[in-house]
Design an enzyme around this catalytic site. Structure first.
Site, PDB file in Angstrom:
ATOM      1  N   LYS A 183      34.402  37.132  38.911  1.00 21.14           N
ATOM      2  CA  LYS A 183      35.108  35.771  38.567  1.00 21.14           C
ATOM      3  C   LYS A 183      34.761  34.664  39.537  1.00 21.14           C
ATOM      4  O   LYS A 183      34.716  35.107  40.991  1.00 21.14           O
ATOM      5  CB  LYS A 183      36.657  36.016  38.751  1.00 21.14           C
ATOM      6  CG  LYS A 183      37.175  37.137  37.454  1.00 21.14           C
ATOM      7  CD  LYS A 183      38.478  37.278  37.699  1.00 21.14           C
ATOM      8  CE  LYS A 183      39.025  38.092  36.264  1.00 21.14           C
ATOM      9  NZ  LYS A 183      40.377  38.159  36.328  1.00 21.14           N
ATOM     10  N   ARG A 257      37.931  50.914  33.724  1.00 27.21           N
ATOM     11  CA  ARG A 257      38.134  50.329  35.175  1.00 27.21           C
ATOM     12  C   ARG A 257      39.367  50.770  35.905  1.00 27.21           C
ATOM     13  O   ARG A 257      39.440  51.129  37.115  1.00 27.21           O
ATOM     14  CB  ARG A 257      38.467  49.026  34.890  1.00 27.21           C
ATOM     15  CG  ARG A 257      38.744  47.937  36.192  1.00 27.21           C
ATOM     16  CD  ARG A 257      38.469  46.485  35.920  1.00 27.21           C
ATOM     17  NE  ARG A 257      38.726  45.604  36.646  1.00 27.21           N
ATOM     18  CZ  ARG A 257      38.104  45.298  37.907  1.00 27.21           C
ATOM     19  NH1 ARG A 257      36.931  45.626  38.055  1.00 27.21           N
ATOM     20  NH2 ARG A 257      38.699  44.250  38.691  1.00 27.21           N
TER      21      ARG A 257
END
Length: 308
Positions: A183, A257
């Site tokens: 990100k 994750r």
């Protein structure tokens, strides 16, 4: 794009803030849409109360806007995000000297609800990965790819968007590390283990050459037509595999994750190391996985200790 419902100054500020988010902050297209949607809602509410300039925005305006959202049944997590968006906007407006005060400085937003993420147990992952290895043994390119994708997602905890964006050169097979662009275009290096390395080598030797086309470019993972695999394809594939397990509520690539982070912490990994691996900008985001680990520890204690 001009918003006919907003006074000119508010509309211009919204457009300038959009440029700031897309440029300097480099937020994703999805995040940009969410931020701008929140701000349009707030500024339209302010305009309905008579605000025509940024100087007209007051703390009460913000509180009343959030109040109407709450009464409409908006979840606390969404209210918290919308309040954070407005705080970012008013702070930016003050820095840019578009206004002389920041009305959101004293705004208190509802706390986000903490939802513990779905986590796969070790034996579930063993079954999942054994099934993928068996399917890949036939040599068909998609099963070979799927095995490598799932092994890598679990080994590294990377996001599905990060995985889809990987190029072959992002792999360092000798060091067993991966260069990931996360990100905000932030780059990090993530290690992976021997099982993922074996699955990746198998994909690059036996699977990828069978799917590669002129449009493949440097993409590490390919779709059935030879182009870069897309996030939707990966989500659908992982969802199908987890549903087939039959004994877990975990779903989607994010479950891998969550599982990677939780199992790292269960195994004694340092919280800051896990933060770096996952690419979290704040340690507080990583700390939710300590709650998962403590919850599992508590259940084990209650089941095993005679005086629990």
């Amino acid at each position: 794009m001009e918003n006919k419902d907003l006074p000119q100054e508010l509309d211009q500020a919204l457009g300038a803030f959009s440029g700031y988010l897309a440029g300097e902050r480099a937020v994703s297209a999805h995040t940009l849409r969410a931020y701008l949607g929140d701000l349009r809602s707030f500024l339209a509410h302010a305009a309905s109360e008579g605000a025509a300039r940024l100087e007209d925005l007051e703390l009460g305006t913000l509180r009343r806007w959030l109040g109407t959202q709450s009464q409409a049944g908006v979840a606390r997590s969404t209210l918290a995000r919308r309040a954070a968006t407005v705080r970012a906007f008013t702070a930016w407006a003050l820095r840019e000297e578009r206004t002389t005060s920041d009305p959101a400085l004293r705004l208190k937003a509802p706390k986000r609800e903490r939802h513990l993420p779905g986590v796969l147990q070790a034996q579930q992952l063993t079954r999942l990965l054994a099934g993928l290895e068996e399917a890949a043994a036939g040599g068909e390119p998609l099963p070979v790819r799927n095995r490598a994708v799932v092994e890598l997602l679990y080994a590294t905890g990377i996001r599905v968007g990060e995985l889809a964006g990987l190029d072959i050169d992002d792999l360092d097979p000798d060091r067993r590390t991966l260069r990931v662009i996360g990100k905000g275009n932030k780059e990090r290096t993530v290690p992976y283990g021997v099982p993922a390395a074996v699955a990746l080598d198998d994909w690059l030797r036996r699977g990828r050459p069978l799917l590669a086309r002129d449009n493949s470019g440097p993409a590490l993972f390919l779709g059935s037509r030879g182009g870069r695999v897309d996030q939707r394809q990966v989500r659908e594939m992982v969802n199908g595999l987890l549903e087939a397990l039959g004994d877990t509520s975990a779903s989607g690539p994010h479950a891998l994750r969550h599982s990677a982070a939780t199992h790292l912490l269960d195994g004694g990994a340092d919280l800051r190391a896990v933060q770096e691996i996952l690419g979290h900008s704040s340690l507080a985001t990583t700390q939710i996985y300590t709650h998962v680990s403590v919850d599992r520890l508590r259940k084990s204690y209650q089941q095993a200790h005679p005086r629990a």
